[in-house]
Design a protein around this motif. Structure first.
Motif, PDB file in Angstrom:
ATOM      1  N   PHE A 271      35.040  22.790 -17.327  1.00 38.57           N
ATOM      2  CA  PHE A 271      33.729  22.841 -18.002  1.00 38.57           C
ATOM      3  C   PHE A 271      33.187  21.452 -18.274  1.00 38.57           C
ATOM      4  CE2 PHE A 271      33.120  27.276 -18.687  1.00 38.57           C
ATOM      5  CZ  PHE A 271      34.394  27.799 -18.526  1.00 38.57           C
ATOM      6  N   ARG A 272      34.099  20.556 -18.741  1.00 37.45           N
ATOM      7  CA  ARG A 272      33.575  19.285 -19.264  1.00 37.45           C
ATOM      8  C   ARG A 272      33.996  18.062 -18.447  1.00 37.45           C
ATOM      9  NH1 ARG A 272      34.663  22.930 -22.767  1.00 37.45           N
ATOM     10  NH2 ARG A 272      32.966  23.702 -24.041  1.00 37.45           N
TER      11      ARG A 272
ATOM     12  N   ARG B 135      30.720  33.096 -10.322  1.00 35.97           N
ATOM     13  CA  ARG B 135      32.110  32.752 -10.688  1.00 35.97           C
ATOM     14  C   ARG B 135      33.062  33.886 -10.285  1.00 35.97           C
ATOM     15  NH1 ARG B 135      31.724  30.969 -16.763  1.00 35.97           N
ATOM     16  NH2 ARG B 135      33.975  30.680 -16.567  1.00 35.97           N
TER      17      ARG B 135
ATOM     18  N   HIS C 110      39.045  34.574 -24.697  1.00 35.29           N
ATOM     19  CA  HIS C 110      37.614  34.483 -24.386  1.00 35.29           C
ATOM     20  C   HIS C 110      37.186  35.537 -23.376  1.00 35.29           C
ATOM     21  CE1 HIS C 110      37.581  29.990 -25.725  1.00 35.29           C
ATOM     22  NE2 HIS C 110      37.580  30.818 -26.740  1.00 35.29           N
TER      23      HIS C 110
ATOM     24  N   VAL D 167      33.643  36.245 -23.913  1.00 36.77           N
ATOM     25  CA  VAL D 167      33.210  35.887 -25.270  1.00 36.77           C
ATOM     26  C   VAL D 167      32.241  34.719 -25.149  1.00 36.77           C
ATOM     27  CG1 VAL D 167      33.947  34.999 -27.517  1.00 36.77           C
ATOM     28  CG2 VAL D 167      35.399  36.638 -26.275  1.00 36.77           C
TER      29      VAL D 167
ATOM     30  N   GLY E 206      29.183  31.695 -30.209  1.00 35.70           N
ATOM     31  CA  GLY E 206      28.602  32.431 -31.336  1.00 35.70           C
ATOM     32  C   GLY E 206      29.227  33.798 -31.475  1.00 35.70           C
ATOM     33  N   GLU E 207      30.049  34.234 -30.497  1.00 35.46           N
ATOM     34  CA  GLU E 207      30.739  35.529 -30.601  1.00 35.46           C
ATOM     35  C   GLU E 207      32.190  35.311 -31.022  1.00 35.46           C
ATOM     36  OE1 GLU E 207      28.393  38.445 -27.532  1.00 35.46           O
ATOM     37  OE2 GLU E 207      30.016  37.249 -26.644  1.00 35.46           O
TER      38      GLU E 207
ATOM     39  N   THR F  12      43.408  21.708 -21.693  1.00 36.77           N
ATOM     40  CA  THR F  12      42.228  21.993 -22.520  1.00 36.77           C
ATOM     41  C   THR F  12      41.777  20.720 -23.232  1.00 36.77           C
ATOM     42  OG1 THR F  12      41.302  23.349 -24.315  1.00 36.77           O
ATOM     43  CG2 THR F  12      43.662  22.822 -24.451  1.00 36.77           C
ATOM     44  N   SER F  13      40.449  20.561 -23.312  1.00 34.32           N
ATOM     45  CA  SER F  13      39.878  19.337 -23.889  1.00 34.32           C
ATOM     46  C   SER F  13      39.802  19.423 -25.413  1.00 34.32           C
ATOM     47  CB  SER F  13      38.457  19.119 -23.343  1.00 34.32           C
ATOM     48  OG  SER F  13      37.618  20.190 -23.795  1.00 34.32           O
TER      49      SER F  13
ATOM     50  N   TYR G 138      36.117  25.651 -30.597  1.00 35.48           N
ATOM     51  CA  TYR G 138      36.818  26.313 -31.704  1.00 35.48           C
ATOM     52  C   TYR G 138      36.649  27.818 -31.588  1.00 35.48           C
ATOM     53  CZ  TYR G 138      37.620  21.730 -33.548  1.00 35.48           C
ATOM     54  OH  TYR G 138      38.082  20.446 -33.682  1.00 35.48           O
TER      55      TYR G 138
HETATM   56  C1  BV8 Z   1      32.981  31.397 -32.758  1.00 37.56           C
HETATM   57  C2  BV8 Z   1      33.982  32.189 -22.050  1.00 37.56           C
HETATM   58  C3  BV8 Z   1      32.413  32.318 -34.813  1.00 37.56           C
HETATM   59  C4  BV8 Z   1      32.712  32.242 -21.322  1.00 37.56           C
HETATM   60  C5  BV8 Z   1      33.933  30.326 -23.619  1.00 37.56           C
HETATM   61  C6  BV8 Z   1      27.005  26.691 -33.353  1.00 37.56           C
HETATM   62  C7  BV8 Z   1      26.701  28.039 -33.161  1.00 37.56           C
HETATM   63  C8  BV8 Z   1      27.681  28.978 -32.861  1.00 37.56           C
HETATM   64  C9  BV8 Z   1      28.993  28.583 -32.743  1.00 37.56           C
HETATM   65  C10 BV8 Z   1      29.271  27.239 -32.925  1.00 37.56           C
HETATM   66  C11 BV8 Z   1      28.317  26.287 -33.238  1.00 37.56           C
HETATM   67  N1  BV8 Z   1      28.924  25.080 -33.339  1.00 37.56           N
HETATM   68  C12 BV8 Z   1      30.242  25.222 -33.106  1.00 37.56           C
HETATM   69  C13 BV8 Z   1      30.463  26.518 -32.863  1.00 37.56           C
HETATM   70  C14 BV8 Z   1      31.722  27.131 -32.563  1.00 37.56           C
HETATM   71  C15 BV8 Z   1      31.769  27.263 -31.057  1.00 37.56           C
HETATM   72  C16 BV8 Z   1      32.231  25.934 -30.511  1.00 37.56           C
HETATM   73  O1  BV8 Z   1      33.388  25.586 -30.661  1.00 37.56           O
HETATM   74  N2  BV8 Z   1      31.318  25.188 -29.863  1.00 37.56           N
HETATM   75  C17 BV8 Z   1      31.700  23.900 -29.333  1.00 37.56           C
HETATM   76  C18 BV8 Z   1      30.966  23.662 -28.017  1.00 37.56           C
HETATM   77  C19 BV8 Z   1      31.359  22.835 -30.385  1.00 37.56           C
HETATM   78  N3  BV8 Z   1      32.722  28.312 -30.793  1.00 37.56           N
HETATM   79  C20 BV8 Z   1      32.287  29.570 -30.632  1.00 37.56           C
HETATM   80  O2  BV8 Z   1      31.133  29.900 -30.595  1.00 37.56           O
HETATM   81  C21 BV8 Z   1      33.396  30.593 -30.544  1.00 37.56           C
HETATM   82  N4  BV8 Z   1      33.120  31.650 -31.479  1.00 37.56           N
HETATM   83  O3  BV8 Z   1      33.067  30.314 -33.274  1.00 37.56           O
HETATM   84  O4  BV8 Z   1      32.697  32.520 -33.440  1.00 37.56           O
HETATM   85  C22 BV8 Z   1      32.205  33.616 -35.390  1.00 37.56           C
HETATM   86  C23 BV8 Z   1      32.715  33.839 -36.651  1.00 37.56           C
HETATM   87  C24 BV8 Z   1      32.527  35.061 -37.225  1.00 37.56           C
HETATM   88  C25 BV8 Z   1      31.823  36.047 -36.528  1.00 37.56           C
HETATM   89  C26 BV8 Z   1      31.322  35.809 -35.256  1.00 37.56           C
HETATM   90  C27 BV8 Z   1      31.499  34.602 -34.670  1.00 37.56           C
HETATM   91  C28 BV8 Z   1      33.463  31.220 -29.152  1.00 37.56           C
HETATM   92  C29 BV8 Z   1      33.868  30.170 -28.152  1.00 37.56           C
HETATM   93  C30 BV8 Z   1      34.117  30.861 -26.810  1.00 37.56           C
HETATM   94  C31 BV8 Z   1      32.986  30.568 -25.865  1.00 37.56           C
HETATM   95  N5  BV8 Z   1      33.337  31.044 -24.522  1.00 37.56           N
HETATM   96  N6  BV8 Z   1      34.249  30.821 -22.422  1.00 37.56           N
HETATM   97  C32 BV8 Z   1      32.798  31.526 -20.010  1.00 37.56           C
HETATM   98  O5  BV8 Z   1      33.891  31.095 -19.582  1.00 37.56           O
HETATM   99  O6  BV8 Z   1      31.738  31.428 -19.386  1.00 37.56           O
HETATM  100  S1  BV8 Z   1      34.377  28.723 -24.008  1.00 37.56           S
HETATM  101  C33 BV8 Z   1      34.738  27.813 -22.631  1.00 37.56           C
HETATM  102  O7  BV8 Z   1      35.239  26.557 -23.144  1.00 37.56           O
HETATM  103  C34 BV8 Z   1      35.864  28.344 -21.803  1.00 37.56           C
HETATM  104  O8  BV8 Z   1      36.526  29.458 -22.369  1.00 37.56           O
HETATM  105  C35 BV8 Z   1      36.834  27.179 -21.801  1.00 37.56           C
HETATM  106  O9  BV8 Z   1      38.115  27.564 -21.579  1.00 37.56           O
HETATM  107  C36 BV8 Z   1      36.628  26.698 -23.165  1.00 37.56           C
HETATM  108  C37 BV8 Z   1      37.261  25.418 -23.547  1.00 37.56           C
HETATM  109  O10 BV8 Z   1      37.108  24.511 -22.502  1.00 37.56           O
HETATM  110  P1  BV8 Z   1      38.449  24.001 -21.785  1.00 37.56           P
HETATM  111  O11 BV8 Z   1      39.193  25.182 -21.286  1.00 37.56           O
HETATM  112  O12 BV8 Z   1      39.148  23.076 -22.704  1.00 37.56           O
HETATM  113  O13 BV8 Z   1      37.874  23.256 -20.521  1.00 37.56           O
HETATM  114  P2  BV8 Z   1      37.268  21.780 -20.491  1.00 37.56           P
HETATM  115  O14 BV8 Z   1      36.560  21.623 -19.196  1.00 37.56           O
HETATM  116  O15 BV8 Z   1      36.542  21.511 -21.762  1.00 37.56           O
HETATM  117  O16 BV8 Z   1      38.566  20.835 -20.477  1.00 37.56           O
HETATM  118  C38 BV8 Z   1      39.416  20.853 -19.350  1.00 37.56           C
HETATM  119  C39 BV8 Z   1      40.595  19.935 -19.686  1.00 37.56           C
HETATM  120  O17 BV8 Z   1      41.529  20.012 -18.614  1.00 37.56           O
HETATM  121  C40 BV8 Z   1      40.197  18.478 -19.822  1.00 37.56           C
HETATM  122  O18 BV8 Z   1      40.824  17.935 -20.969  1.00 37.56           O
HETATM  123  C41 BV8 Z   1      40.764  17.818 -18.547  1.00 37.56           C
HETATM  124  O19 BV8 Z   1      41.215  16.511 -18.787  1.00 37.56           O
HETATM  125  C42 BV8 Z   1      41.916  18.725 -18.232  1.00 37.56           C
HETATM  126  N7  BV8 Z   1      42.252  18.787 -16.800  1.00 37.56           N
HETATM  127  C43 BV8 Z   1      41.412  18.700 -15.739  1.00 37.56           C
HETATM  128  N8  BV8 Z   1      42.117  18.821 -14.601  1.00 37.56           N
HETATM  129  C44 BV8 Z   1      43.419  18.988 -14.949  1.00 37.56           C
HETATM  130  C45 BV8 Z   1      43.514  18.977 -16.355  1.00 37.56           C
HETATM  131  N9  BV8 Z   1      44.678  19.105 -17.009  1.00 37.56           N
HETATM  132  C46 BV8 Z   1      45.785  19.264 -16.253  1.00 37.56           C
HETATM  133  N10 BV8 Z   1      45.778  19.293 -14.898  1.00 37.56           N
HETATM  134  C47 BV8 Z   1      44.625  19.162 -14.221  1.00 37.56           C
HETATM  135  N11 BV8 Z   1      44.634  19.181 -12.873  1.00 37.56           N
END
Ligand code: BV8
Length: 238
Positions: free
Chosen positions: A25-26, A60, A112, A153, A156-157, A180-181, A185
């Motif tokens: 993703f990032r 996807r 998720h 998920v 916001g869900e 995971t990065s 949350y």
């Molecule tokens: C919740 C499914 C509360 C869909 C995903 C404002 C409004 C609403 C919510 C929020 C807000 N501000 C903050 C939030 C909370 C929000 C949040 O955290 N936002 C972030 C952006 C700040 N979270 C939510 O909304 C969650 N729900 O909070 O609900 C609530 C409470 C009560 C009642 C109701 C609700 C829901 C979050 C889930 C969202 N859905 N995915 C889809 O896939 O399309 S999240 C999405 O990001 C994926 O699931 C993904 O897995 C996840 C995390 O990303 P990573 O997996 O870490 O991937 P990323 O690319 O970031 O990193 C990859 C890493 O791998 C890197 O570090 C890289 O270095 C490394 N890598 C790369 N290559 C390799 C490697 N490592 C090893 N080997 C390699 N070869």
């Protein structure tokens, strides 16, 4: 008396599937470098433009059907750990791909949701779904159209099975985060929840936002780090 094998919780993210050919993703070439979360991964986006959101997930899902996309050595190592670990183990993945399932992990939880499943907004039924999904698609359970969505998920869900995850974190002696990065949350907060009462290890290509919370952080590609890590664990406890 031999020490009991600790209960393990493993958290994986998009990085573990990177070497299977799925974008993260990032990273610089990641999904959020091309699209905005607000446009394709929130309930508001789906209400505003379901065709666009379905297109995002259909693309996807089609990639997952591509025979070139297979579980890699890291997925397979975790499946072997699942099969041979004498203690409790739970693999919590943030990923919506089915590579852990296809590698053979059983004690697995998709917090998720899952790309290869669809859910009906009318009746709540969840069904396996490997093909394209459209709003007009009738629900196989209740027959009504207009309510089918990806069983993932959105931001916001509430993530799935949070109670079961909380229980597993409560009792674990070893917490391992892989690929995971630590930007999303509540998953990114799990390590802080267990720090102090479990040994915590990060296996990632580069330091994550939560690296400082881990007792140990090993950096490199998952297909190298994970098999070695599993081998060490099984040699000691298997
Ligand atoms: C919740 C499914 C509360 C869909 C995903 C404002 C409004 C609403 C919510 C929020 C807000 N501000 C903050 C939030 C909370 C929000 C949040 O955290 N936002 C972030 C952006 C700040 N979270 C939510 O909304 C969650 N729900 O909070 O609900 C609530 C409470 C009560 C009642 C109701 C609700 C829901 C979050 C889930 C969202 N859905 N995915 C889809 O896939 O399309 S999240 C999405 O990001 C994926 O699931 C993904 O897995 C996840 C995390 O990303 P990573 O997996 O870490 O991937 P990323 O690319 O970031 O990193 C990859 C890493 O791998 C890197 O570090 C890289 O270095 C490394 N890598 C790369 N290559 C390799 C490697 N490592 C090893 N080997 C390699 N070869």
């Amino acid at each position: 008396m031999a020490e009991r094998a600790p209960s393990i919780v493993i958290l994986t993210g998009a990085g573990i599937s990177r070497e299977s050919g799925l974008a993260t993703f990032r990273d610089a070439d990641g999904i959020w470098a091309k699209l905005r979360i607000e446009d394709v991964a929130t309930p508001e986006a789906f209400a505003r433009d379901p065709v666009r959101v379905h297109a995002f997930y259909n693309a996807r899902r089609a990639q997952l059907r591509d025979a070139a996309v297979q579980p890699n050595a890291a997925h397979r190592a975790l499946a072997e750990l699942d099969a041979r670990w004498p203690g409790e183990l739970l693999l919590v993945t943030q990923n919506v791909d089915d590579l852990h399932d296809r590698a053979g992990s059983r004690r697995l939880l998709h917090m998720h949701g899952e790309l290869m499943k669809a859910r009906c907004l009318h009746c709540g039924a969840v069904r396996p779904w490997a093909q394209d999904l459209a709003t007009a698609t009738p629900c196989p359970a209740c027959g009504r159209a207009g309510g089918m969505r990806p069983h993932v998920v959105w931001f916001g869900e509430m993530p799935l099975e949070m109670e079961r995850i909380g229980e597993a974190l409560e009792g674990c002696g070893l917490f391992v985060a892989i690929g995971t990065s630590a930007q999303v949350y509540p998953a990114a907060g799990f390590v802080a929840e267990v720090a102090g009462r479990a040994r915590t290890v990060e296996l990632n290509l580069e330091p994550s936002a939560a690296t400082g919370h881990f007792d140990e952080a090993i950096h490199g590609p998952a297909t190298e780090l994970v098999p070695r890590f599993v081998e060490d664990l099984l040699r000691r406890w298997g």
